[in-house]
Design a protein around this motif. Sequence first.
Motif, PDB file in Angstrom:
ATOM      1  N   ALA A  57       3.664   5.140   5.141  1.00  0.00           N
ATOM      2  CA  ALA A  57       4.765   3.839   5.235  1.00  0.00           C
ATOM      3  C   ALA A  57       4.148   3.152   4.180  1.00  0.00           C
ATOM      4  CB  ALA A  57       5.179   3.258   6.545  1.00  0.00           C
ATOM      5  N   TRP A  58       2.952   2.531   4.326  1.00  0.00           N
ATOM      6  CA  TRP A  58       2.633   1.726   3.327  1.00  0.00           C
ATOM      7  C   TRP A  58       1.859   1.850   2.010  1.00  0.00           C
ATOM      8  CZ3 TRP A  58       2.758  -3.693   4.465  1.00  0.00           C
ATOM      9  CH2 TRP A  58       3.648  -4.081   5.614  1.00  0.00           C
ATOM     10  N   THR A  59       1.969   3.004   1.702  1.00  0.00           N
ATOM     11  CA  THR A  59       1.248   3.599   0.299  1.00  0.00           C
ATOM     12  C   THR A  59       2.053   4.401  -0.523  1.00  0.00           C
ATOM     13  OG1 THR A  59       0.357   5.518   0.993  1.00  0.00           O
ATOM     14  CG2 THR A  59      -1.008   3.366   1.473  1.00  0.00           C
ATOM     15  N   THR A  60       1.747   4.607  -1.775  1.00  0.00           N
ATOM     16  CA  THR A  60       2.576   5.603  -2.542  1.00  0.00           C
ATOM     17  C   THR A  60       2.415   6.990  -2.304  1.00  0.00           C
ATOM     18  OG1 THR A  60       0.809   5.550  -4.174  1.00  0.00           O
ATOM     19  CG2 THR A  60       2.644   3.821  -4.427  1.00  0.00           C
ATOM     20  N   ALA A 114     -11.455   6.946  -2.080  1.00  0.00           N
ATOM     21  CA  ALA A 114     -10.254   6.116  -2.208  1.00  0.00           C
ATOM     22  C   ALA A 114      -9.704   7.000  -3.256  1.00  0.00           C
ATOM     23  CB  ALA A 114     -10.795   4.854  -3.028  1.00  0.00           C
ATOM     24  N   VAL A 115      -8.227   7.220  -3.016  1.00  0.00           N
ATOM     25  CA  VAL A 115      -7.429   7.893  -3.632  1.00  0.00           C
ATOM     26  C   VAL A 115      -6.260   6.880  -3.963  1.00  0.00           C
ATOM     27  CG1 VAL A 115      -5.537   9.801  -3.802  1.00  0.00           C
ATOM     28  CG2 VAL A 115      -7.654  10.041  -2.506  1.00  0.00           C
ATOM     29  N   ASP A 116      -5.921   6.619  -5.404  1.00  0.00           N
ATOM     30  CA  ASP A 116      -5.184   5.501  -5.828  1.00  0.00           C
ATOM     31  C   ASP A 116      -5.217   4.262  -4.944  1.00  0.00           C
ATOM     32  OD1 ASP A 116      -3.971   6.934  -7.807  1.00  0.00           O
ATOM     33  OD2 ASP A 116      -2.151   7.457  -6.890  1.00  0.00           O
ATOM     34  N   GLY A 117      -6.582   3.927  -4.682  1.00  0.00           N
ATOM     35  CA  GLY A 117      -7.282   2.678  -4.108  1.00  0.00           C
ATOM     36  C   GLY A 117      -6.770   2.722  -2.711  1.00  0.00           C
ATOM     37  N   ILE A 133      -7.670  -0.642   2.136  1.00  0.00           N
ATOM     38  CA  ILE A 133      -6.626  -0.776   2.897  1.00  0.00           C
ATOM     39  C   ILE A 133      -5.472  -1.553   2.077  1.00  0.00           C
ATOM     40  CG2 ILE A 133      -5.749  -1.978   5.075  1.00  0.00           C
ATOM     41  CD1 ILE A 133      -7.872   0.026   5.661  1.00  0.00           C
ATOM     42  N   ILE A 134      -4.388  -0.882   1.863  1.00  0.00           N
ATOM     43  CA  ILE A 134      -3.482  -1.303   0.870  1.00  0.00           C
ATOM     44  C   ILE A 134      -2.561  -2.374   1.737  1.00  0.00           C
ATOM     45  CG2 ILE A 134      -1.456  -0.592  -0.512  1.00  0.00           C
ATOM     46  CD1 ILE A 134      -4.138   0.461  -1.430  1.00  0.00           C
ATOM     47  N   ASN A 194      -0.195   0.853  -5.429  1.00  0.00           N
ATOM     48  CA  ASN A 194      -0.847   0.254  -4.590  1.00  0.00           C
ATOM     49  C   ASN A 194      -1.463  -0.849  -4.762  1.00  0.00           C
ATOM     50  OD1 ASN A 194       0.153   2.693  -2.604  1.00  0.00           O
ATOM     51  ND2 ASN A 194      -1.611   3.930  -3.641  1.00  0.00           N
ATOM     52  N   LEU A 195      -1.497  -2.007  -3.962  1.00  0.00           N
ATOM     53  CA  LEU A 195      -1.983  -3.251  -4.405  1.00  0.00           C
ATOM     54  C   LEU A 195      -2.930  -3.819  -3.217  1.00  0.00           C
ATOM     55  CD1 LEU A 195       1.236  -5.161  -5.867  1.00  0.00           C
ATOM     56  CD2 LEU A 195      -0.739  -4.023  -7.093  1.00  0.00           C
ATOM     57  N   GLU A 196      -4.000  -4.328  -3.617  1.00  0.00           N
ATOM     58  CA  GLU A 196      -4.727  -5.118  -2.572  1.00  0.00           C
ATOM     59  C   GLU A 196      -5.785  -5.895  -3.351  1.00  0.00           C
ATOM     60  OE1 GLU A 196      -8.840  -4.024   0.093  1.00  0.00           O
ATOM     61  OE2 GLU A 196      -8.008  -2.424  -1.081  1.00  0.00           O
ATOM     62  N   ARG A 197      -5.715  -7.102  -2.546  1.00  0.00           N
ATOM     63  CA  ARG A 197      -6.342  -8.397  -3.115  1.00  0.00           C
ATOM     64  C   ARG A 197      -7.783  -8.061  -2.610  1.00  0.00           C
ATOM     65  NH1 ARG A 197      -2.829 -12.855   0.083  1.00  0.00           N
ATOM     66  NH2 ARG A 197      -2.795 -11.085   1.408  1.00  0.00           N
TER      67      ARG A 197
END
Length: 216
Positions: free
Chosen positions: A165-168, A139-142, A5-6, A82-85
């Motif tokens: 809206a929230w990913t690349t 998972a595609v690009d995270g 979940i990005i 895409n970033l996720e902690r």
Amino acid sequence: MFTGIIEEVGHLEQLRRRSTGGVLSIAARTVLEGTHIGDSIAVNGVCLTVTSLTGAGFTADASEETLRVSNLGQLTPGAGVNLERAVAVGARLGGHIVQGHVDAIGRFLSRRPSGNAVTMRFGFPPDIGRYLVHKGSIAVDGVSLTIAALGEDWFEIAVIPTTLAWTTLPHLTPGAPVNLEADVLAKYVERLLHYSASSPSSASRLTAEHLRALGY
């Protein structure tokens, strides 16, 4: 460990190449909250360790192997990521279990409207095909996604507006490389079946029929 979940789309500021890999400088905001040096952040689905923090982003080292088996080595300055902690213990698992270990590089093939969503097709190399199932997770690009259709060398996903809206994902162009990570549960089942088949004890043998009987 991640969920796919990005949390935000960051941007690559610089990739400094070294003989043993490279250093990525990434502009970000949301994922900096509560993050410390040594923490893990998934960048396009690749688990990286934060090596320094600035008010506007962070840096992370990437080995030559990581740059080779993922699309990180192909990124240019300004590219969105895409970033996720890492998931916190006790948090809701909104997607699926994502390790941040890329299995292969796939290719974006096409998109088409599908109601209020967009259906996107991706090509994948044959060595990960055995891990992909209809309605299974990937998972595609995270990004944690569900396979809506599956062919011999392609799969499709239905992407809802929020994910767009929230990913690349909406910025991909045909032929663009994407990081693919198959569901780790499929890999464990494969390994169990391998050892079960070679076990001398039929009582301890785990078979496909046994798994089906258990509801898998």
